[in-house]
Motif scaffolding. Structure first.
Motif, PDB file in Angstrom:
ATOM      1  N   LEU A 173      53.040  13.599  60.287  1.00 15.06           N
ATOM      2  CA  LEU A 173      51.934  12.685  60.582  1.00 15.06           C
ATOM      3  C   LEU A 173      50.819  13.403  61.336  1.00 15.06           C
ATOM      4  O   LEU A 173      49.636  13.228  61.034  1.00 15.06           O
ATOM      5  N   ALA A 174      51.209  14.214  62.309  1.00 16.30           N
ATOM      6  CA  ALA A 174      50.198  14.942  63.077  1.00 16.30           C
ATOM      7  C   ALA A 174      49.448  15.925  62.188  1.00 16.30           C
ATOM      8  O   ALA A 174      48.229  16.098  62.325  1.00 16.30           O
ATOM      9  N   GLU A 175      50.145  16.565  61.253  1.00 18.29           N
ATOM     10  CA  GLU A 175      49.475  17.514  60.363  1.00 18.29           C
ATOM     11  C   GLU A 175      48.473  16.804  59.456  1.00 18.29           C
ATOM     12  O   GLU A 175      47.366  17.300  59.231  1.00 18.29           O
ATOM     13  N   VAL A 176      48.827  15.637  58.937  1.00 15.62           N
ATOM     14  CA  VAL A 176      47.925  14.893  58.047  1.00 15.62           C
ATOM     15  C   VAL A 176      46.689  14.427  58.811  1.00 15.62           C
ATOM     16  O   VAL A 176      45.544  14.595  58.361  1.00 15.62           O
ATOM     17  N   VAL A 177      46.908  13.852  59.984  1.00 17.06           N
ATOM     18  CA  VAL A 177      45.790  13.318  60.761  1.00 17.06           C
ATOM     19  C   VAL A 177      44.885  14.434  61.249  1.00 17.06           C
ATOM     20  O   VAL A 177      43.656  14.362  61.131  1.00 17.06           O
ATOM     21  N   PHE A 178      45.484  15.486  61.802  1.00 17.71           N
ATOM     22  CA  PHE A 178      44.667  16.596  62.282  1.00 17.71           C
ATOM     23  C   PHE A 178      43.998  17.330  61.126  1.00 17.71           C
ATOM     24  O   PHE A 178      42.880  17.829  61.257  1.00 17.71           O
ATOM     25  N   GLY A 179      44.666  17.383  59.979  1.00 15.54           N
ATOM     26  CA  GLY A 179      44.051  18.011  58.817  1.00 15.54           C
ATOM     27  C   GLY A 179      42.782  17.300  58.392  1.00 15.54           C
ATOM     28  O   GLY A 179      41.788  17.942  58.043  1.00 15.54           O
ATOM     29  N   LYS A 180      42.783  15.971  58.444  1.00 20.01           N
ATOM     30  CA  LYS A 180      41.599  15.222  58.015  1.00 20.01           C
ATOM     31  C   LYS A 180      40.492  15.260  59.050  1.00 20.01           C
ATOM     32  O   LYS A 180      39.330  15.526  58.721  1.00 20.01           O
ATOM     33  N   PHE A 181      40.814  15.008  60.307  1.00 16.36           N
ATOM     34  CA  PHE A 181      39.776  14.857  61.322  1.00 16.36           C
ATOM     35  C   PHE A 181      39.557  16.120  62.159  1.00 16.36           C
ATOM     36  O   PHE A 181      38.512  16.254  62.787  1.00 16.36           O
ATOM     37  N   GLY A 182      40.534  17.016  62.183  1.00 12.41           N
ATOM     38  CA  GLY A 182      40.368  18.241  62.947  1.00 12.41           C
ATOM     39  C   GLY A 182      39.966  19.432  62.100  1.00 12.41           C
ATOM     40  O   GLY A 182      39.158  20.256  62.506  1.00 12.41           O
ATOM     41  N   LEU A 183      40.536  19.502  60.885  1.00  7.63           N
ATOM     42  CA  LEU A 183      40.224  20.591  59.957  1.00  7.63           C
ATOM     43  C   LEU A 183      39.332  20.137  58.818  1.00  7.63           C
ATOM     44  O   LEU A 183      39.028  20.930  57.924  1.00  7.63           O
ATOM     45  N   HIS A 184      38.984  18.860  58.786  1.00  9.95           N
ATOM     46  CA  HIS A 184      38.034  18.301  57.820  1.00  9.95           C
ATOM     47  C   HIS A 184      38.537  18.423  56.379  1.00  9.95           C
ATOM     48  O   HIS A 184      37.769  18.694  55.456  1.00  9.95           O
ATOM     49  N   LEU A 185      39.844  18.221  56.167  1.00  8.34           N
ATOM     50  CA  LEU A 185      40.432  18.248  54.833  1.00  8.34           C
ATOM     51  C   LEU A 185      40.631  16.819  54.356  1.00  8.34           C
ATOM     52  O   LEU A 185      41.455  16.085  54.910  1.00  8.34           O
ATOM     53  N   PRO A 186      39.911  16.384  53.326  1.00  9.34           N
ATOM     54  CA  PRO A 186      40.100  15.013  52.803  1.00  9.34           C
ATOM     55  C   PRO A 186      41.539  14.805  52.355  1.00  9.34           C
ATOM     56  O   PRO A 186      42.260  15.758  52.006  1.00  9.34           O
TER      57      PRO A 186
END
Length: 509
Positions: A173-186
């Motif tokens: 969950l943390a990887e998905v959320v951080f990927g979208k909002f922290g790493l800007h990966l849709p």
């Protein structure tokens, strides 16, 4: 002799090409360094970011060409090598685990064939490697027991999940959320990556996880908002966000309010709070700030005018002008049109910024003393020079517009002289807005107003963790793993400034 001469000529040509490449790299490196220093001296990133990116790409291309030339020269046996300045190698991180691959020595002496060999030592060559992400399914096995005496069946309660009815663990969950909002990966890109790794997860499922995580972490978002409102000074800014509508997109706004007391030596931790609105009306900022009555540092957006009205029901706020915004107007004229007045204005303002860099981090009283003694004469001279220069200009001249921008708000611009808590610029808010601009370029638009509010909540958590020097992904994973059984009255213990990596390590142990 002819062959030897030919090889020597080829070696000289190769060395000459390498030397030219080395020289070109050094020139481009110096150009890049000069551009960075100018940007650091003259203003925020938006002014020269495109030029610096071009220089970085050019430098990268030259270094790749130099490496290719060096590899070609090494491959040619008869061609003499050339001296190329190699970048200094940093030691590989000590915290990474080491995997030893031992290459056994000879069983017999290659010279005499003897077998009486003794080990003198070893040479270790380290290579950095990355193992792709590993997926696993964790099975929680709960054994059931029956009492032979009373036939009562007993079993441990089911373990809680980080989100309701979710089968994703906290790390995922943390990887998905951080990927979208922290790493800007849709989410669709993350879904494609997971599928390539053999774990197909639908985009709709990932979206459900993001929504559930936002709900689970809402208490922490509320605590960060309250912490920001307690600050004696707040940096305020906003940025547009395209929002999907029927057959088109409309423009919403993401606002940020940053509390950072470090410039005046404040002991409280920094935090950034974000909120979303469907339009850019200043009433949204007024509603979010509520009864706040401290110092507000922002640009000259007209919607903020109501915040500073003395007769405001909740109490008036104190306006502090942003010298970086004002300086940017002169910088553009100085850079593009070489306007003499603009060039001198930039130099005068830079002298004030130089003093601020010296006193950054000191107590408010110390900052005020220095400003009174050194900055006030410069500011007074600048005002007199502004008014004298403005009298010579046409009202429609761009330089006159830049001068009017400051003179019309002069009390807000000079407020820093009498209050050591005030900063000279609103750069803290601009830095907090920058990740939103990068993310917006990747995920293009928010799906709805609710999507904008979710983005604001997640940016609040991630950017606050960054401000406190915490790895957002590791912090989110640990918080999600313990939030369900954590006492509600102690939720504040999970905030970024109260958390440390050792807490996660102790829990794992």
């Amino acid at each position: 002799m002819i062959l030897a001469e030919r090889e020597a000529r080829r070696a000289a040509e190769t060395a000459g090409a390498a030397a030219r490449l080395t020289l070109g790299i050094e020139i481009e490196r110096l150009k890049l360094e000069i551009a960075r220093l100018r940007r650091e001296r003259f203003g925020p990133s938006s002014e020269r970011s495109a030029r610096i990116e071009q220089l970085e790409l050019r430098l990268e291309d030259l270094e790749e060409a130099a490496a290719e030339t060096a590899a070609t020269a090494d491959a040619a046996v008869t061609v003499a090598t050339f001296a190329r300045q190699k970048p200094a190698r940093r030691p590989l991180p000590d915290h990474l685990p080491r995997h030893r691959v031992v290459h056994p020595g000879p069983a017999a002496c290659p010279c005499c064939g003897g077998t009486a060999l003794r080990k003198l030592g070893e040479d270790v060559t380290e290579t950095l490697e990355r193992i792709p992400a590993r997926w696993r399914v964790i099975q929680h096995v709960r054994e059931r027991f029956s009492c032979r005496a009373c036939e009562t069946i007993s079993q441990d309660p089911a373990p809680f999940h980080s989100i309701n009815r979710g089968r994703a663990g906290p790390e995922l969950l943390a990887e998905v959320v951080f990927g979208k909002f922290g790493l800007h990966l849709p989410l669709h890109r993350q879904s494609e990556r997971f599928a390539r790794e053999g774990v197909p997860i639908e985009v709709s499922t990932l979206a459900d996880w993001v929504g559930a995580v936002t709900t689970a972490l809402a208490p922490l978002v509320g605590l960060i908002e309250a912490h920001v409102r307690k600050g004696c000074r707040i940096h305020l800014d906003d940025t547009p966000v395209p929002v999907l509508a029927k057959g088109r997109t409309r423009t919403g706004r993401l606002w940020t309010a940053v509390r950072d007391d470090r410039p005046f030596g404040g002991p409280d931790p920094p935090a950034a709070s974000y909120f979303y609105s469907a339009d850019r009306s200043g009433s949204h900022a007024e509603t979010w700030l509520g009864s706040y009555t401290g110092i507000v540092q922002a640009d000259a957006f007209s919607g903020f005018g109501r915040l500073y009205e003395p007769g405001r029901t909740a109490g008036g706020m104190i306006e502090a002008g942003c010298w970086a915004h004002a300086r940017r107007k002169f910088f553009e004229l100085a850079d593009l049109q070489k306007a003499p007045i603009a060039i001198e204005a930039v130099a005068r303002i830079d002298a004030i910024f130089a003093i601020e860099r010296e006193i950054n981090g000191r107590a408010p009283g110390d900052r005020q003393v220095v400003r009174q003694g050194r900055s006030r004469p410069l500011v007074a001279s600048l005002e007199a020079w502004f008014r004298a220069s403005r009298a010579k200009l046409s009202p429609k001249a761009k330089t006159a517009v830049a001068i009017d921008y400051m003179l019309k708000r002069w009390p807000a611009f000079i407020r820093f002289l009498d209050d050591g808590r005030v900063c000279l610029s609103n750069n803290a808010a601009e830095r907090a807005i920058r990740p939103l601009a990068v993310g917006r370029r990747n995920w293009t638009f928010a799906g709805s107003d609710n999507g904008g509010r979710r983005a604001a909540a997640m940016y609040t958590l991630i950017e606050t963790a960054k401000l406190n020097g915490i790895d957002p992904r590791a912090w989110l994973a640990d918080v999600l793993s313990r939030l369900q059984d954590h006492p509600a009255r102690h939720v504040a213990d999970l905030l970024p400034w109260a958390w440390s990596p050792s807490m996660a390590a102790q829990k794992a142990a």
